[in-house]
Design a protein around this motif. Structure first.
Motif, mmCIF file in Angstrom:
data_model
loop_
_atom_site.group_PDB
_atom_site.id
_atom_site.type_symbol
_atom_site.label_atom_id
_atom_site.label_comp_id
_atom_site.label_asym_id
_atom_site.label_seq_id
_atom_site.Cartn_x
_atom_site.Cartn_y
_atom_site.Cartn_z
ATOM 1 N N THR A 19 2.202 -15.205 39.888
ATOM 2 C CA THR A 19 3.660 -15.338 39.787
ATOM 3 C C THR A 19 4.110 -15.744 38.388
ATOM 4 O O THR A 19 5.282 -16.059 38.187
ATOM 5 C CB THR A 19 4.151 -16.390 40.798
ATOM 6 O OG1 THR A 19 3.508 -17.628 40.522
ATOM 7 C CG2 THR A 19 3.846 -15.962 42.222
ATOM 8 N N TYR A 38 8.306 -20.562 44.546
ATOM 9 C CA TYR A 38 6.990 -20.189 44.043
ATOM 10 C C TYR A 38 6.537 -21.157 42.969
ATOM 11 O O TYR A 38 7.323 -21.919 42.418
ATOM 12 C CB TYR A 38 6.980 -18.755 43.517
ATOM 13 C CG TYR A 38 7.719 -18.552 42.217
ATOM 14 C CD1 TYR A 38 7.054 -18.549 41.012
ATOM 15 C CD2 TYR A 38 9.095 -18.367 42.205
ATOM 16 C CE1 TYR A 38 7.718 -18.362 39.822
ATOM 17 C CE2 TYR A 38 9.774 -18.181 41.025
ATOM 18 C CZ TYR A 38 9.077 -18.177 39.830
ATOM 19 O OH TYR A 38 9.736 -18.000 38.651
ATOM 20 N N ILE A 54 3.572 -17.900 46.353
ATOM 21 C CA ILE A 54 4.916 -18.020 46.917
ATOM 22 C C ILE A 54 4.829 -18.817 48.208
ATOM 23 O O ILE A 54 3.885 -18.650 48.970
ATOM 24 C CB ILE A 54 5.489 -16.625 47.228
ATOM 25 C CG1 ILE A 54 5.585 -15.798 45.938
ATOM 26 C CG2 ILE A 54 6.847 -16.716 47.918
ATOM 27 C CD1 ILE A 54 5.882 -14.336 46.171
ATOM 28 N N THR A 90 6.689 -9.537 42.054
ATOM 29 C CA THR A 90 6.288 -10.450 40.992
ATOM 30 C C THR A 90 6.057 -9.674 39.699
ATOM 31 O O THR A 90 6.006 -8.458 39.695
ATOM 32 C CB THR A 90 4.973 -11.180 41.352
ATOM 33 O OG1 THR A 90 3.908 -10.228 41.357
ATOM 34 C CG2 THR A 90 5.073 -11.871 42.687
#
Length: 189
Positions: free
Chosen positions: A41, A64, A69, A81
């Motif tokens: 992420t 996140y 997440i 992402t």
């Protein structure tokens, strides 16, 4: 090709390749329990498709950290992402859960390499044929998020229902996700 055009070509190539590095993560809160779905992420996250009838509000029922997440309170969604949606590492939700569950990862290294090569070649062609560097960037994610947050706080304090769409003239379609995330986060605080 002069140095400036080469620099522009390289920047365009990187900007074009970044979306190819994106990943799709499906994360679902079952029976209202929190769930953590692992994934890369670092480039940012946005809610692509909500699957649940329960609301998915960033910072409230989803968020996140650098490892994945989290979702809670029945939020079920597909997240995208890798789009660098938070400049300078800005993370408006600031929540970092400790539990680890499932992550669905699409590893397309060959496709990414092909897209990268095509992007570099395309950028070089564009740079060599273009004499002007046009920029049409809108508000940053952070600015739009903060504008939504301010509107959410004002609506909550005025006793209005949670509905960011009443402010549709305050954001463009490409910034709607940032605005709605800020609005929902601050309306619920």
């Amino acid at each position: 090709m002069n140095t400036m055009k080469l620099g522009i070509a390289v920047l365009v190539a990187f900007a074009t390749v970044a979306p190819a590095l994106a990943d799709t993560i499906r994360c679902e809160s079952d029976n209202g329990r929190e769930r953590y779905c692992r994934g890369n992420t670092r480039g940012g996250v946005y809610l692509q498709t909500q699957l649940s009838s329960s609301g998915c509000y960033q910072g409230d029922t989803w968020g996140y950290d650098g490892g994945g997440i989290w979702v809670s309170a029945g939020c079920r969604a597909i997240f995208q992402t890798g789009g660098n949606y938070y400049p300078n590492g800005y993370n408006p939700n600031g929540y970092y859960p400790n539990n680890n569950n499932n992550h669905h990862n699409n590893n397309n290294d060959g496709a990414v390499a092909a897209v990268a090569l095509a992007a570099i070649i395309g950028a070089a062609v564009v740079a060599s044929s273009s004499s002007k560097n046009k920029s049409n960037s809108g508000d940053s994610y952070e600015t739009t998020y903060n504008n939504g947050c301010n509107a959410g706080t004002k609506d909550r304090n005025a006793g209005k229902s949670r509905d960011y769409t009443r402010h549709s003239g305050s954001y463009s379609g490409s910034n709607e996700q940032a605005y709605s995330s800020g609005y929902n986060k601050c309306w619920s605080n």
